[in-house]
Design an enzyme around this catalytic site. Structure first.
Site, PDB file in Angstrom:
ATOM      1  N   HIS A 194       0.831  -1.206   0.000  1.00 27.47           N
ATOM      2  CA  HIS A 194       0.000   0.000   0.000  1.00 27.47           C
ATOM      3  C   HIS A 194       0.867   1.257   0.000  1.00 27.47           C
ATOM      4  CE1 HIS A 194      -3.162  -2.853   0.994  1.00 27.47           C
ATOM      5  NE2 HIS A 194      -4.074  -1.887   0.888  1.00 27.47           N
TER       6      HIS A 194
ATOM      7  N   HIS B 126       0.939  -3.086   9.322  1.00 24.30           N
ATOM      8  CA  HIS B 126       2.346  -3.269   8.968  1.00 24.30           C
ATOM      9  C   HIS B 126       3.221  -2.725  10.086  1.00 24.30           C
ATOM     10  CE1 HIS B 126       2.447  -4.736   4.797  1.00 24.30           C
ATOM     11  NE2 HIS B 126       1.335  -4.047   4.601  1.00 24.30           N
TER      12      HIS B 126
ATOM     13  N   ASP C 285       8.349  -1.877   7.684  1.00 23.34           N
ATOM     14  CA  ASP C 285       7.729  -2.203   6.391  1.00 23.34           C
ATOM     15  C   ASP C 285       7.417  -0.941   5.601  1.00 23.34           C
ATOM     16  OD1 ASP C 285       7.777  -4.679   7.526  1.00 23.34           O
ATOM     17  OD2 ASP C 285       5.626  -4.782   7.914  1.00 23.34           O
TER      18      ASP C 285
END
Length: 409
Positions: free
Chosen positions: A288, A332, A336
């Site tokens: 994302h 996350h 990340d």
């Protein structure tokens, strides 16, 4: 014939002022009546010796460099160091264009500077690209590339789901942000809405951009490369879930056909929770974050910073808040998100630095072919900066065509 061949003394004076030599305009123009043709004949010896006798060596050298640029038979095509070719010199370009000395399409309104390009396609200018062949077949190949990478990514996401460490045995790892940021259940959906909004803006830009196929090719190749790298990082190490709210159970997709069916579900849903897709184990690094970052960078790269500054600010705000919502959702780890932003932004800048500086690409041509083969292939005919020009993509209605033609003028 050079652009300065028929300059008057007033135009020479203005040229000197524009290039930072205003202290010598009175000496050269008022006292010695130097016009365009005489300016082109000046040498370093003339500037050093009486009657001119300029006392500063650096000014002499810089002035000679600027004069040499005017002697270029293609007109102002040579690179001038230290910003000698200033933004305001576009007035001289416009005068030369009216006299028929420049190609009418060589000067465009780019987001940073008014640059001048050569009409000689055999020469590689360090400014705007002259070779803007859309090469639609390459754009199609780049689409096939990212299409296959997304399928592979979806399959890897299924594989790593089976390897998620047991939540009871391996609790969430310590994280400086997640440990101090309360869990917000709806935050991940907001992040995906941010991504949809950025994608809508980018789609609108592609629709009107004159060089849309080059932009799409770059978008597909960069996105595919980042997600291909993500496939490797997901497979190498399996991290424990970042939040206890995530209901992950391993060994869900043991059968091969079940895995393939789940792969298709993830791919068709674009990996979005808004489409009902829930995955675990695909933590290093955040997909994302990659998407919203690369959309932000493409929007800001291919729109004018001066004309629509608010859009650049808006997309950066969306990028930052999108990352915040990922962390707030505890989907996350912070590492990340950080790694995703760093890799995406660095790869984007590296790609465009090579694309916008032909000399760098030619100097490291063999190394680039080895380490960045997609770039060497896709950018083989695009020799420099792609200008931000817009048009109505269809032949009708004619009113829109006239509107965009008027905008370009």
């Amino acid at each position: 014939m050079n652009a300065a061949d028929d300059w008057t003394t007033e135009e020479v004076c203005e040229w000197l002022n524009e290039h930072g030599f205003s202290q010598y305009s009175d000496l050269l123009c008022a006292q010695h009546r130097i016009d365009g043709p005489v300016l082109l004949t000046l040498t370093e010896h003339d500037l050093r010796q009486p009657p001119l006798q300029i006392p500063i060596l650096g000014d002499i050298k810089r002035l000679i460099i600027c004069i040499d640029s005017l002697k270029d038979p293609q007109g102002l095509n040579t690179f001038i160091p230290n910003g000698a070719l200033s933004l305001n010199s576009s007035r001289f370009v416009n005068k030369a264009r009216r006299r028929g000395k420049f190609d009418s399409e060589s000067v465009t309104d780019d987001e940073e500077e008014d640059l001048v390009d050569t009409s000689d396609k055999k020469r590689h200018s360090v400014h705007l690209s002259r070779n803007l062949d859309p090469e639609i077949w390459k754009t199609f190949l780049s689409f096939v590339y990212v299409f296959c990478v997304f399928l592979l990514t979806a399959f890897v996401m299924v594989i790593v789901h089976d390897r998620v460490p047991d939540m009871e045995k391996y609790p969430p790892l310590p994280d400086i942000f997640l440990d101090n940021l309360p869990y917000i259940p709806w935050a991940f959906q907001v992040c995906e809405i941010v991504g949809v909004l950025l994608f809508s803006i980018w789609s609108s830009i592609l629709f009107f951009h004159k060089h849309r196929f080059i932009l799409m090719r770059r978008m597909f190749s960069l996105t595919g490369t980042v997600f291909l790298l993500r496939c490797f990082t997901m497979l190498i190490t399996s991290l424990s879930v970042p939040g206890m709210h995530l209901q992950c159970s391993g060994k869900m997709y043991g059968d091969t056909w079940v895995k393939l069916r789940r792969t298709l579900e993830i791919w068709m849903g674009f990996g979005m929770t808004l489409q009902g897709v829930r995955t675990c184990g695909d933590y290093m690094f955040s997909g994302h974050t990659v998407i919203i970052t690369i959309l932000n960078f493409f929007i800001t790269e291919y729109t004018s910073r001066r004309q629509i500054y608010f859009l650049h600010t808006f997309t950066w705000v969306l990028n930052v808040f999108g990352i915040f919502f990922i962390l707030a959702a505890h989907e996350h780890y912070s590492i990340d998100v950080f790694i995703a932003f760093y890799i995406t932004s660095r790869l984007f800048l590296y790609y465009h630095t090579l694309a916008n500086n032909r000399s760098l690409m030619l100097r490291d041509k063999k190394r680039t072919q080895v380490w960045f083969p997609l770039f060497s292939f896709f950018e083989s005919k695009c020799d420099s900066i792609v200008p931000n020009e817009y048009e109505w993509p269809f032949r009708y209605p004619k009113s829109f065509i006239k509107f965009f033609e008027g905008k370009r003028k």
